[in-house]
Enzyme design. Structure first.
Site, PDB file in Angstrom:
ATOM      1  N   ASP A 320       0.812  -1.220   0.000  1.00 60.46           N
ATOM      2  CA  ASP A 320       0.000   0.000   0.000  1.00 60.46           C
ATOM      3  C   ASP A 320       0.852   1.279   0.000  1.00 60.46           C
ATOM      4  OD1 ASP A 320      -2.399   1.272  -0.083  1.00 60.46           O
ATOM      5  OD2 ASP A 320      -3.010   0.865   1.978  1.00 60.46           O
ATOM      6  N   LYS A 369      -8.104  -1.683   3.547  1.00 63.48           N
ATOM      7  CA  LYS A 369      -7.511  -0.351   3.686  1.00 63.48           C
ATOM      8  C   LYS A 369      -7.450   0.051   5.153  1.00 63.48           C
ATOM      9  CE  LYS A 369      -6.416   2.626   0.510  1.00 63.48           C
ATOM     10  NZ  LYS A 369      -5.227   2.466  -0.277  1.00 63.48           N
ATOM     11  N   LYS A 413      -8.827  13.853  -3.180  1.00 65.99           N
ATOM     12  CA  LYS A 413      -9.259  13.264  -1.900  1.00 65.99           C
ATOM     13  C   LYS A 413      -9.122  14.264  -0.751  1.00 65.99           C
ATOM     14  CE  LYS A 413      -6.786  10.169   0.479  1.00 65.99           C
ATOM     15  NZ  LYS A 413      -6.049   8.906   0.552  1.00 65.99           N
ATOM     16  N   LYS A 484       2.536   2.017   3.304  1.00 61.48           N
ATOM     17  CA  LYS A 484       1.691   2.233   4.474  1.00 61.48           C
ATOM     18  C   LYS A 484       1.870   1.102   5.491  1.00 61.48           C
ATOM     19  CE  LYS A 484      -2.220   4.027   2.787  1.00 61.48           C
ATOM     20  NZ  LYS A 484      -2.908   4.550   1.917  1.00 61.48           N
TER      21      LYS A 484
HETATM   22  P1  NAD Z   1      -8.307   3.002 -10.127  1.00 60.36           P
HETATM   23  O1  NAD Z   1      -9.566   2.332  -9.731  1.00 60.36           O
HETATM   24  O2  NAD Z   1      -8.377   4.269 -10.868  1.00 60.36           O
HETATM   25  O3  NAD Z   1      -7.401   2.019 -10.983  1.00 60.36           O
HETATM   26  C1  NAD Z   1      -7.351   0.657 -10.771  1.00 60.36           C
HETATM   27  C2  NAD Z   1      -7.301  -0.031 -12.120  1.00 60.36           C
HETATM   28  O4  NAD Z   1      -7.127  -1.424 -11.884  1.00 60.36           O
HETATM   29  C3  NAD Z   1      -8.561   0.123 -12.939  1.00 60.36           C
HETATM   30  O5  NAD Z   1      -8.235   0.610 -14.227  1.00 60.36           O
HETATM   31  C4  NAD Z   1      -9.135  -1.296 -13.013  1.00 60.36           C
HETATM   32  O6  NAD Z   1      -9.788  -1.552 -14.250  1.00 60.36           O
HETATM   33  C5  NAD Z   1      -7.893  -2.127 -12.851  1.00 60.36           C
HETATM   34  N1  NAD Z   1      -8.057  -3.492 -12.351  1.00 60.36           N
HETATM   35  C6  NAD Z   1      -8.892  -3.959 -11.405  1.00 60.36           C
HETATM   36  N2  NAD Z   1      -8.685  -5.271 -11.213  1.00 60.36           N
HETATM   37  C7  NAD Z   1      -7.680  -5.629 -12.037  1.00 60.36           C
HETATM   38  C8  NAD Z   1      -6.992  -6.840 -12.282  1.00 60.36           C
HETATM   39  N3  NAD Z   1      -7.334  -7.961 -11.658  1.00 60.36           N
HETATM   40  N4  NAD Z   1      -5.991  -6.838 -13.198  1.00 60.36           N
HETATM   41  C9  NAD Z   1      -5.652  -5.699 -13.872  1.00 60.36           C
HETATM   42  N5  NAD Z   1      -6.278  -4.528 -13.683  1.00 60.36           N
HETATM   43  C10 NAD Z   1      -7.274  -4.498 -12.773  1.00 60.36           C
HETATM   44  O7  NAD Z   1      -7.470   3.161  -8.759  1.00 60.36           O
HETATM   45  P2  NAD Z   1      -6.184   4.069  -8.469  1.00 60.36           P
HETATM   46  O8  NAD Z   1      -6.644   5.352  -7.899  1.00 60.36           O
HETATM   47  O9  NAD Z   1      -5.298   4.062  -9.641  1.00 60.36           O
HETATM   48  O10 NAD Z   1      -5.535   3.236  -7.264  1.00 60.36           O
HETATM   49  C11 NAD Z   1      -5.005   1.973  -7.528  1.00 60.36           C
HETATM   50  C12 NAD Z   1      -4.683   1.237  -6.250  1.00 60.36           C
HETATM   51  O11 NAD Z   1      -3.700   1.963  -5.535  1.00 60.36           O
HETATM   52  C13 NAD Z   1      -5.868   1.047  -5.304  1.00 60.36           C
HETATM   53  O12 NAD Z   1      -5.840  -0.233  -4.754  1.00 60.36           O
HETATM   54  C14 NAD Z   1      -5.585   2.052  -4.224  1.00 60.36           C
HETATM   55  O13 NAD Z   1      -6.138   1.681  -2.977  1.00 60.36           O
HETATM   56  C15 NAD Z   1      -4.072   2.014  -4.178  1.00 60.36           C
HETATM   57  N6  NAD Z   1      -3.546   3.208  -3.532  1.00 60.36           N
HETATM   58  C16 NAD Z   1      -3.697   4.438  -4.111  1.00 60.36           C
HETATM   59  C17 NAD Z   1      -3.189   5.553  -3.465  1.00 60.36           C
HETATM   60  C18 NAD Z   1      -3.294   6.914  -4.059  1.00 60.36           C
HETATM   61  O14 NAD Z   1      -2.947   7.888  -3.425  1.00 60.36           O
HETATM   62  N7  NAD Z   1      -3.713   7.069  -5.278  1.00 60.36           N
HETATM   63  C19 NAD Z   1      -2.556   5.414  -2.224  1.00 60.36           C
HETATM   64  C20 NAD Z   1      -2.415   4.143  -1.683  1.00 60.36           C
HETATM   65  C21 NAD Z   1      -2.914   3.050  -2.354  1.00 60.36           C
END
Ligand code: NAD
Length: 528
Positions: A320, A369, A413, A484
């Site tokens: 994370d 999370k 966010k 994290k």
């Molecule tokens: P998002 O939903 O925009 O992107 C996720 C992508 O993953 C989507 O395009 C979806 O179609 C794809 N997906 C889902 N299942 C899949 C699979 N099995 N194989 C391939 N692709 C798949 O989300 P995001 O904002 O880009 O965040 C991505 C991840 O990062 C999340 O799990 C989020 O919790 C984690 N994260 C993000 C942040 C941040 O600040 N942006 C911080 C910590 C963790």
């Protein structure tokens, strides 16, 4: 003063390796009848890194999401020096938020009393992300949008920049991936139009596949990695999960608690249902000896996966990304506790309106999370029993985390935190923070740093004088700064405090560069 590069007097590196000898000063502590006996220890060590930064491909799982498309757009803008206009003027690309590309280290002080700094990246030969011949992106998504369309939907980068990036991105389409709706929220099902089928597997593997269990998925992913590496003339790849947060996979004896169970379960129709898509990517990476990093909170790295990686000496890391609210928490709590102030109640609220927020509106995914966000103060609290002292029980601050989906705020966010602490003579001190975290703009440079560090750690070796060179442990706790919930090798303490995490990485690399570790003693300024 900032200098671009530096040399250390009297140190001669070879063209092949940058290396140094240093003395590792540490302590051993023995408890005798409740009394601690501390013995200082000193160990001579040699550390080195190959000077050759390989052409590296970072393969993102979830490439078409907000993080993936933002990182690709930002990277291409940097690599091709694309500027864009906004109402407040012309903008030039940068890597702000990347510790490797945009932070500095102190080299020392000149005779005139001026501190001299160098870029963090000058400590060791990192892969250069600005050079398209050295670093590129690719990956998988269950959605077949091209990367320009994905960037448009993410609605993160300025529209004028998106237009300029269009020719670079509209011909890039993510590869099909493994999808299992049981691991993500039901609201994600509509996105899944780009998944690995038996027909696709036959095309990739050149033969009919047995689709019992999930081993065949692993074989397809491995073939996809090899193809990507070959087609792009890459020397190395790193795989990183930035797809949707999955629910926790159950840890079941006979299924995934050991390497042997895990490998057997992959071929079993029923047991393999407990192996999450993210774990399948980890297994494929381990088998290809490719560094794997988990950027989401779920337990991709179940015990069987960890055992498999350690035995194969294949690098894994996670979990994370530590990008916004939790980063603040691991700084603020550390500052309070190390000042002798006792945080007693921490309330953290978030609302966000991107697809990640939509997925997290489902309880099982939110739970993943919540767990990674909650544990972040544990080691800081455990470091100070003067504050947290209730005989016979472990005292912790009350700590609550809430995440809500509010579409309107999109990727912007909001994080609101209240920290209440006990101060002198039972007084109370309350700090309230409001943080607008541009989620993907914070996460994208961290993703890049994790990949650059993960690649670099694969080249870093250490030994006792004349001993065998060894890599660092396959469970990469050296990248904790970005995580994290840092994964650590068995029987190893977890460090969450951000300054300690950064100091660890910086000091290890200072040793390679031949610089003394940064102690901040600065006796030259304090003693007559
Ligand atoms: P998002 O939903 O925009 O992107 C996720 C992508 O993953 C989507 O395009 C979806 O179609 C794809 N997906 C889902 N299942 C899949 C699979 N099995 N194989 C391939 N692709 C798949 O989300 P995001 O904002 O880009 O965040 C991505 C991840 O990062 C999340 O799990 C989020 O919790 C984690 N994260 C993000 C942040 C941040 O600040 N942006 C911080 C910590 C963790």
């Amino acid at each position: 003063m900032l200098v671009d590069s530096f040399s250390v007097a009297g140190k001669a590196d070879t063209t092949e390796y940058k290396s140094s000898k240093f003395v590792y000063n540490n302590t051993e502590v023995e408890m005798k009848d409740g009394h601690a006996v501390v013995t200082p220890t000193h160990k001579e060590l040699e550390i080195r890194i190959s000077q050759h930064a390989p052409k590296t491909g970072l393969m993102l799982v979830g490439f078409g999401g907000s993080n993936g498309s933002t990182l690709l757009g930002g990277l291409l803008a940097n690599q091709h020096n694309i500027s864009w206009e906004r109402k407040d003027g012309v903008c030039n690309p940068n890597f702000f938020g990347s510790m490797i590309e945009s932070s500095t280290v102190r080299l020392g002080t000149t005779h005139a009393g001026e501190d001299v700094y160098a870029p963090f990246r000058s400590l060791v030969p990192f892969v250069d992300p600005k050079n398209p011949d050295q670093f590129m992106l690719g990956g998988w998504d269950i959605n077949n949008d091209n990367m320009y369309a994905a960037m448009q939907k993410a609605a993160v980068l300025d529209v004028t920049l998106q237009h300029k990036l269009r020719p670079y991105m509209e011909n890039i389409t993510p590869m099909p991936s493994v999808f299992d709706i049981n691991f993500v929220a039901a609201n994600q099902e509509d996105r899944a139009n780009n998944v690995i089928t038996a027909e696709y597997a036959k095309e990739m593997l050149g033969e009919e596949v047995d689709t019992t269990g999930r081993r065949w998925y692993v074989e397809v992913i491995k073939a996809q990695m090899r193809k990507f590496k070959e087609e792009n003339n890459l020397e190395k790849i790193v795989v990183l999960w930035t797809a949707n947060t999955e629910c926790f996979a159950p840890i079941i004896e006979g299924v995934n608690t050991t390497e042997a169970e895990l490998l057997a379960s992959l071929k079993d129709a029923e047991k393999s249902k407990h192996i999450a898509p993210s774990s399948l990517f980890a297994i494929a990476a381990i088998e290809e000896k490719v560094t794997f990093i988990n950027g989401s909170p779920q337990n991709t790295l179940v015990p069987g996966v960890i055992e498999y990686a350690v035995r194969n000496r294949s690098m894994i890391g996670g979990d994370d990304f530590k990008s916004g609210q939790t980063k603040m928490k691991s700084v603020l709590t550390d500052f309070l506790v190390s000042s002798g102030i006792k945080p007693t109640c921490i309330a953290s609220y978030n609302h966000l309106g991107n697809n990640d927020g939509l997925n997290l509106s489902s309880p099982a995914q939110f739970r993943s999370k919540e767990i990674t966000k909650a544990n972040v103060v544990d080691d800081i609290v455990a470091s100070n029993d003067i504050l947290y002292k209730r005989p016979g029980e472990i005292e912790k601050p009350d700590h609550c985390i809430v995440i809500k989906y509010l579409k309107y705020v999109g990727d912007s966010k909001r994080a609101m935190d209240e920290y209440t602490s006990e101060i002198f003579m039972r007084g109370k001190n309350t700090i309230v923070l409001h943080n607008t975290c541009e989620d993907s703009l914070l996460a994208a440079p961290i993703i890049m740093d994790m990949a650059l560090c993960g690649e670099m750690l694969g080249r870093l070796e250490i030994r006792e004088p004349n001993g065998e060179w060894e890599n660092f442990h396959p469970v990469m706790n050296t990248i904790s700064f970005f995580c994290k919930a840092p994964r650590v090798p068995d029987q190893t303490p977890i460090i969450n405090a951000l300054p300690a995490q950064r100091a660890c990485l910086e000091n290890i690399l200072r040793c390679v560069a031949g610089l003394p570790i940064e102690t901040n003693m600065r006796l030259e300024n304090r003693v007559m």
